[in-house]
Each structure stands twice: as structure tokens, then as C-alpha cells.
Write a protein that holds these residues in place. Sequence first.
Motif, PDB file in Angstrom:
ATOM      1  N   GLY A  21       0.815  -1.209   0.000  1.00 48.75           N
ATOM      2  CA  GLY A  21       0.000   0.000   0.000  1.00 48.75           C
ATOM      3  C   GLY A  21       0.844   1.252   0.000  1.00 48.75           C
ATOM      4  N   CYS A  22       1.945   1.245   0.739  1.00 52.15           N
ATOM      5  CA  CYS A  22       2.842   2.406   0.769  1.00 52.15           C
ATOM      6  C   CYS A  22       3.505   2.607  -0.582  1.00 52.15           C
ATOM      7  CB  CYS A  22       3.920   2.223   1.840  1.00 52.15           C
ATOM      8  SG  CYS A  22       3.293   2.337   3.518  1.00 52.15           S
ATOM      9  N   ALA A  23       3.962   1.533  -1.178  1.00 54.27           N
ATOM     10  CA  ALA A  23       4.645   1.637  -2.459  1.00 54.27           C
ATOM     11  C   ALA A  23       3.702   2.117  -3.549  1.00 54.27           C
ATOM     12  CB  ALA A  23       5.244   0.283  -2.832  1.00 54.27           C
ATOM     13  N   ALA A  24       2.474   1.679  -3.516  1.00 53.24           N
ATOM     14  CA  ALA A  24       1.522   2.049  -4.564  1.00 53.24           C
ATOM     15  C   ALA A  24       1.097   3.506  -4.464  1.00 53.24           C
ATOM     16  CB  ALA A  24       0.300   1.142  -4.487  1.00 53.24           C
ATOM     17  N   SER A  25       1.135   4.085  -3.279  1.00 52.70           N
ATOM     18  CA  SER A  25       0.686   5.455  -3.111  1.00 52.70           C
ATOM     19  C   SER A  25       1.746   6.484  -3.506  1.00 52.70           C
ATOM     20  CB  SER A  25       0.235   5.698  -1.665  1.00 52.70           C
ATOM     21  OG  SER A  25       1.343   5.603  -0.801  1.00 52.70           O
ATOM     22  N   GLU A  26       2.974   6.089  -3.673  1.00 51.25           N
ATOM     23  CA  GLU A  26       4.067   6.984  -4.029  1.00 51.25           C
ATOM     24  C   GLU A  26       4.481   6.740  -5.479  1.00 51.25           C
ATOM     25  OE1 GLU A  26       5.783   9.191  -2.005  1.00 51.25           O
ATOM     26  OE2 GLU A  26       4.491   8.814  -0.294  1.00 51.25           O
ATOM     27  N   PRO A  27       4.007   7.557  -6.436  1.00 53.76           N
ATOM     28  CA  PRO A  27       4.422   7.336  -7.826  1.00 53.76           C
ATOM     29  C   PRO A  27       5.904   7.661  -8.009  1.00 53.76           C
ATOM     30  CG  PRO A  27       3.175   9.358  -7.644  1.00 53.76           C
ATOM     31  CD  PRO A  27       3.125   8.695  -6.289  1.00 53.76           C
ATOM     32  N   VAL A  28       6.559   6.889  -8.834  1.00 58.37           N
ATOM     33  CA  VAL A  28       7.978   7.091  -9.107  1.00 58.37           C
ATOM     34  C   VAL A  28       8.092   8.023 -10.301  1.00 58.37           C
ATOM     35  CG1 VAL A  28      10.123   5.969  -9.784  1.00 58.37           C
ATOM     36  CG2 VAL A  28       8.563   4.825  -8.203  1.00 58.37           C
ATOM     37  N   VAL A  29       8.817   9.121 -10.125  1.00 57.02           N
ATOM     38  CA  VAL A  29       9.034  10.076 -11.199  1.00 57.02           C
ATOM     39  C   VAL A  29      10.486   9.920 -11.654  1.00 57.02           C
ATOM     40  CG1 VAL A  29       9.001  12.503 -11.869  1.00 57.02           C
ATOM     41  CG2 VAL A  29       7.364  11.660 -10.175  1.00 57.02           C
ATOM     42  N   VAL A  44      12.810  21.615 -22.744  1.00 59.21           N
ATOM     43  CA  VAL A  44      12.729  20.359 -22.001  1.00 59.21           C
ATOM     44  C   VAL A  44      11.428  20.385 -21.207  1.00 59.21           C
ATOM     45  CG1 VAL A  44      13.809  18.907 -20.248  1.00 59.21           C
ATOM     46  CG2 VAL A  44      15.238  20.229 -21.833  1.00 59.21           C
ATOM     47  N   GLU A  45      10.615  19.358 -21.394  1.00 59.18           N
ATOM     48  CA  GLU A  45       9.341  19.269 -20.687  1.00 59.18           C
ATOM     49  C   GLU A  45       9.501  18.392 -19.450  1.00 59.18           C
ATOM     50  OE1 GLU A  45       6.391  17.959 -23.472  1.00 59.18           O
ATOM     51  OE2 GLU A  45       6.627  19.741 -24.721  1.00 59.18           O
ATOM     52  N   LEU A  46       9.117  18.941 -18.302  1.00 61.76           N
ATOM     53  CA  LEU A  46       9.187  18.234 -17.028  1.00 61.76           C
ATOM     54  C   LEU A  46       7.847  18.322 -16.317  1.00 61.76           C
ATOM     55  CD1 LEU A  46      12.586  19.629 -15.638  1.00 61.76           C
ATOM     56  CD2 LEU A  46      12.223  17.446 -16.808  1.00 61.76           C
ATOM     57  N   GLU A  47       7.616  17.408 -15.404  1.00 69.90           N
ATOM     58  CA  GLU A  47       6.467  17.469 -14.520  1.00 69.90           C
ATOM     59  C   GLU A  47       6.944  17.969 -13.164  1.00 69.90           C
ATOM     60  OE1 GLU A  47       4.616  13.629 -14.317  1.00 69.90           O
ATOM     61  OE2 GLU A  47       4.351  13.523 -16.473  1.00 69.90           O
ATOM     62  N   VAL A  48       6.029  18.569 -12.397  1.00 68.14           N
ATOM     63  CA  VAL A  48       6.384  19.036 -11.055  1.00 68.14           C
ATOM     64  C   VAL A  48       7.018  17.878 -10.294  1.00 68.14           C
ATOM     65  CG1 VAL A  48       5.481  19.894  -8.870  1.00 68.14           C
ATOM     66  CG2 VAL A  48       4.593  20.813 -11.013  1.00 68.14           C
ATOM     67  N   GLY A  49       8.179  18.124  -9.704  1.00 68.64           N
ATOM     68  CA  GLY A  49       8.900  17.108  -8.946  1.00 68.64           C
ATOM     69  C   GLY A  49       9.919  16.336  -9.766  1.00 68.64           C
ATOM     70  N   GLN A  50       9.867  16.468 -11.080  1.00 64.79           N
ATOM     71  CA  GLN A  50      10.798  15.757 -11.950  1.00 64.79           C
ATOM     72  C   GLN A  50      12.095  16.550 -12.073  1.00 64.79           C
ATOM     73  OE1 GLN A  50       9.286  15.016 -15.937  1.00 64.79           O
ATOM     74  NE2 GLN A  50      10.202  12.981 -15.907  1.00 64.79           N
ATOM     75  N   VAL A  51      13.178  15.850 -12.381  1.00 69.10           N
ATOM     76  CA  VAL A  51      14.502  16.467 -12.458  1.00 69.10           C
ATOM     77  C   VAL A  51      15.096  16.247 -13.852  1.00 69.10           C
ATOM     78  CG1 VAL A  51      16.863  16.375 -11.549  1.00 69.10           C
ATOM     79  CG2 VAL A  51      14.924  16.157  -9.994  1.00 69.10           C
ATOM     80  N   LEU A  52      15.731  17.281 -14.371  1.00 71.96           N
ATOM     81  CA  LEU A  52      16.552  17.166 -15.570  1.00 71.96           C
ATOM     82  C   LEU A  52      17.971  16.887 -15.105  1.00 71.96           C
ATOM     83  CD1 LEU A  52      17.343  17.496 -18.563  1.00 71.96           C
ATOM     84  CD2 LEU A  52      17.510  19.973 -18.121  1.00 71.96           C
ATOM     85  N   ASP A  53      18.516  15.746 -15.477  1.00 76.31           N
ATOM     86  CA  ASP A  53      19.875  15.342 -15.136  1.00 76.31           C
ATOM     87  C   ASP A  53      20.747  15.684 -16.341  1.00 76.31           C
ATOM     88  OD1 ASP A  53      22.083  14.123 -13.951  1.00 76.31           O
ATOM     89  OD2 ASP A  53      21.479  12.109 -14.559  1.00 76.31           O
ATOM     90  N   ILE A  54      21.723  16.569 -16.150  1.00 75.47           N
ATOM     91  CA  ILE A  54      22.536  17.059 -17.259  1.00 75.47           C
ATOM     92  C   ILE A  54      23.863  16.304 -17.312  1.00 75.47           C
ATOM     93  CG2 ILE A  54      23.644  19.082 -18.269  1.00 75.47           C
ATOM     94  CD1 ILE A  54      21.518  20.754 -16.671  1.00 75.47           C
ATOM     95  N   ASP A  55      24.067  15.569 -18.404  1.00 81.80           N
ATOM     96  CA  ASP A  55      25.299  14.809 -18.615  1.00 81.80           C
ATOM     97  C   ASP A  55      26.340  15.762 -19.194  1.00 81.80           C
ATOM     98  OD1 ASP A  55      27.364  13.125 -19.383  1.00 81.80           O
ATOM     99  OD2 ASP A  55      26.056  11.686 -20.384  1.00 81.80           O
ATOM    100  N   THR A  56      27.437  15.978 -18.468  1.00 81.38           N
ATOM    101  CA  THR A  56      28.460  16.936 -18.880  1.00 81.38           C
ATOM    102  C   THR A  56      29.550  16.309 -19.744  1.00 81.38           C
ATOM    103  OG1 THR A  56      29.728  16.601 -16.841  1.00 81.38           O
ATOM    104  CG2 THR A  56      28.070  18.364 -16.844  1.00 81.38           C
ATOM    105  N   GLY A  57      29.409  15.041 -20.076  1.00 82.15           N
ATOM    106  CA  GLY A  57      30.393  14.381 -20.944  1.00 82.15           C
ATOM    107  C   GLY A  57      31.760  14.331 -20.308  1.00 82.15           C
ATOM    108  N   ASP A  58      32.776  14.795 -21.048  1.00 85.53           N
ATOM    109  CA  ASP A  58      34.160  14.750 -20.562  1.00 85.53           C
ATOM    110  C   ASP A  58      34.494  15.887 -19.604  1.00 85.53           C
ATOM    111  OD1 ASP A  58      34.604  12.514 -22.124  1.00 85.53           O
ATOM    112  OD2 ASP A  58      35.439  13.653 -23.811  1.00 85.53           O
ATOM    113  N   LEU A  59      33.604  16.856 -19.465  1.00 88.10           N
ATOM    114  CA  LEU A  59      33.872  17.992 -18.588  1.00 88.10           C
ATOM    115  C   LEU A  59      33.455  17.669 -17.154  1.00 88.10           C
ATOM    116  CD1 LEU A  59      32.633  20.848 -20.926  1.00 88.10           C
ATOM    117  CD2 LEU A  59      34.981  20.102 -20.526  1.00 88.10           C
TER     118      LEU A  59
END
Length: 121
Positions: A21-29, A44-59
Motif C-alpha cells: 500500500g505504501c509503495a503504490a501510493s508513491e508514484p515514481v518520477v 525540455v518538458e518536465l512534470e512538477v517534482g521531476q529532475v533534468l539530469d545534465i550529462d556533462t560528458g568529458d567535462l
Amino acid sequence: MSFARPVAALLVVVALAGIAGCAASEPVVTPVVRDVGDLQGTTVELEVGQVLDIDTGDLAVDSYSGVVSDPSVATFTPGREEDGATFSPGVEALAEGSTEVVLSNEDGGIQDVTFTVEVSD
């Protein structure tokens, strides 16, 4: 003794139902992952609570700083290395709306990266 076995089984079922019940009530974003080189001029389209993870490559992940035009819509989190783990820079969606993000790199000669984040509920 026959009473103990059904009670134990019932307790296990109740405990598992509570966990499920606990797991089902918390959606994974899930985060949205983009290469920094692919962000220039994009939206970039995001939903509230969602994160954009920026890959910096070799930097280095900590070489980027960011400015969000409307901090009520999104916030920038700088990258870092901590206790052997690497955390990429990112943008977290806070509220519905649209905002511009400008990434700068402390290494000379690297052009700023400007993109838009649109946040929906």
C-alpha cells in the motif's frame, strides 16, 4: 500450537499489504537525462517534482553553474563529487510554468548553453 501458525501467517499478510500500500501510493518520477551539448535552444518538458539530469560528458560535473530566470518554476543544482559518488548538475521542476535556464562553464572559451524548461502538473 495450531493457533500460532495462522496468527503468524495473518501478521505476514497484513505486513505485506501495508508495504504494498505504501509503495503504490508513491508514484515514481524518473529523471530526464540530456547531454549538455544537446540542450542549446531546446525546450525540455518536465512534470512538477521531476529532475533534468545534465550529462556533462568529458567535462567536470562541478564546472557548470546555472541561472534559472524564474526560480519559482525550477531550480538549478550544481554537480559535485562526494564520497566517491558523482552527481551531475540538474534542474528540478518546482511549479507549473516556463522558464529559461542558462548554463555557464568556468572553463574559458565554452559558450553558455541556453534552453527552456516547461513544467506541467
